[in-house]
Write an enzyme that holds these catalytic residues in place. Structure first.
Site, PDB file in Angstrom:
ATOM      1  CB  THR A 195       3.661   3.855  -5.178  1.00  0.00           C
ATOM      2  OG1 THR A 195       4.086   4.237  -3.865  1.00  0.00           O
ATOM      3  CG2 THR A 195       4.187   4.887  -6.167  1.00  0.00           C
ATOM      4  CB  VAL A 216      -0.902   0.015   1.252  1.00  0.00           C
ATOM      5  CG1 VAL A 216      -1.738   1.294   1.318  1.00  0.00           C
ATOM      6  CG2 VAL A 216      -1.809  -1.213   1.276  1.00  0.00           C
ATOM      7  CB  CYS A 217       1.077   4.083   0.706  1.00  0.00           C
ATOM      8  SG  CYS A 217       1.401   5.833   0.932  1.00  0.00           S
ATOM      9  CB  THR A 218       5.864   5.067  -0.184  1.00  0.00           C
ATOM     10  OG1 THR A 218       5.571   5.197   1.212  1.00  0.00           O
ATOM     11  CG2 THR A 218       5.478   6.350  -0.901  1.00  0.00           C
TER      12      THR A 218
END
Lengths: 229, 229
Positions: A126, A106-108
């Site tokens: 991302t 998830v995300c970075t």
């Protein structure tokens, strides 16, 4: 190869200092409701870990206690800087990710997967502020809330963890059970402001400028991590 | 009376055993990003508290250490049953809520506010499974993701905490700063399944039947709590 519907999934969410807690707690809320699944918060050691703004979460398992997972998921946040420079974490991820049915972020967290060599040649997404770093990870940057390429599933920034986890839940236990989870967590969002970067051109430009040094440092760390592998 | 934009908010999120952790962690992620705001997780005592499916959160303040808050927010979850029968919590909420600028809840936290006498004559919402219990709290049940009536703001089930918290952030620091938070947590949701109860008539009926005994017990606890006040 993973099959379309199966239960008994062992899901490991990587927990590290200064993570963005919602990157982890949003998918947790969904995964914990998947019939038969067990969810571990995997830390460098068992015990408390402080997230970006101070909220404390508890690692339920130490990395070295985990030999295999059906799903490994790396959340993001400012703390990824330390992970990108941490050979022990990257080695563990490369090993666990090599045998996991699903390698996810998830995300970075995607940058950490990429630094561990797990996104080479895969389409991935991302947080929008970091999408342009994905080619440094060998990944093919792909705008999208949830991007699946073979057994890699990556989510966008922070709240995308909800869409990501519900998508994965559908793969584990089928659409009907996943729909029930969506219903129980009442996921019928109504963001109070218009949705989409295109509505916020000046904010987007300001945030990119403000984060330029941080992003350059992340780029450097990703490249260095991949050179060491 | 609260003004339209001000900073330095002291926000208290009530933390209790067996809460639905995302009811708390989703608003936390937003509130922690509000410039000038401080966020406390207020427990019966400081220290670890286990949520519904086992995830552990830490109370950063004990209830008795808190004399006043700008915002008090009660999340929901199975653990509300114990709160509804807990005079010490209800007394504290009645006192803090009586002077707070904003009295708020996410999910079934609304039933706790109501048991503490804080929703009498106010329009309010809660998780869709519990909306019909609100009249027992003296509240006017109002379907909606975020319902504001004077200084009461209540959110719907679980994930509604995001819409709720962004709405409140806009009241604290203005639309521009709240939009930036929405952008940073990338809240541009894409639920994988159709949204709205109307798509799930048989599931909704099944869940209502399955929860009937739990809901009857909650009704009994709310009525008993209000009779004691």
């Amino acid at each position: 190869m993973p099959t379309a519907t199966h239960t008994g999934q062992r899901i490991g969410l990587v927990l590290f200092p200064r993570l963005t807690q919602l990157d982890l707690t949003a998918p947790y809320e969904v995964f914990a409701r998947v019939p038969g699944a067990t969810v571990e918060l995997v830390g460098a050691a068992r015990g408390p870990v402080q997230s970006e703004f101070g909220l404390t979460l508890h690692a339920t398992a130490a990395r070295d206690e985990i030999d295999a997972l059906d799903v490994v998921c790396v959340p993001g946040g400012p703390g990824i800087g330390a992970l990108l420079a941490d050979g022990a974490w990257l080695d563990w991820l490369a090993r666990i990710g090599g045998s996991a049915s699903w390698v996810t972020s998830v995300c970075t967290g995607a940058l950490v997967l990429g630094a561990a060599g797990l996104l080479d040649g895969y389409r991935a997404t991302t947080h929008w502020l970091s999408l342009d770093l994905l080619p440094l990870c060998g990944a093919i940057p792909t705008a999208g809330r949830v991007v699946r390429d073979r057994n890699r599933i990556t989510g966008g920034g922070v709240t995308a963890g909800l869409d990501f986890a519900l998508t994965l839940a559908g793969l584990f236990v089928g659409d009907r059970a996943a729909q029930q989870i969506q219903l129980l967590v009442e996921y019928q969002p109504e963001p109070p402001y218009p949705v989409g970067l295109e509505h916020y051109a000046s904010e987007v430009a300001a945030l990119r400028a403000e984060r330029a040094a941080l992003q350059a440092e992340r780029a450097r760390l990703v490249v260095a991590a991949r050179q060491r592998r």
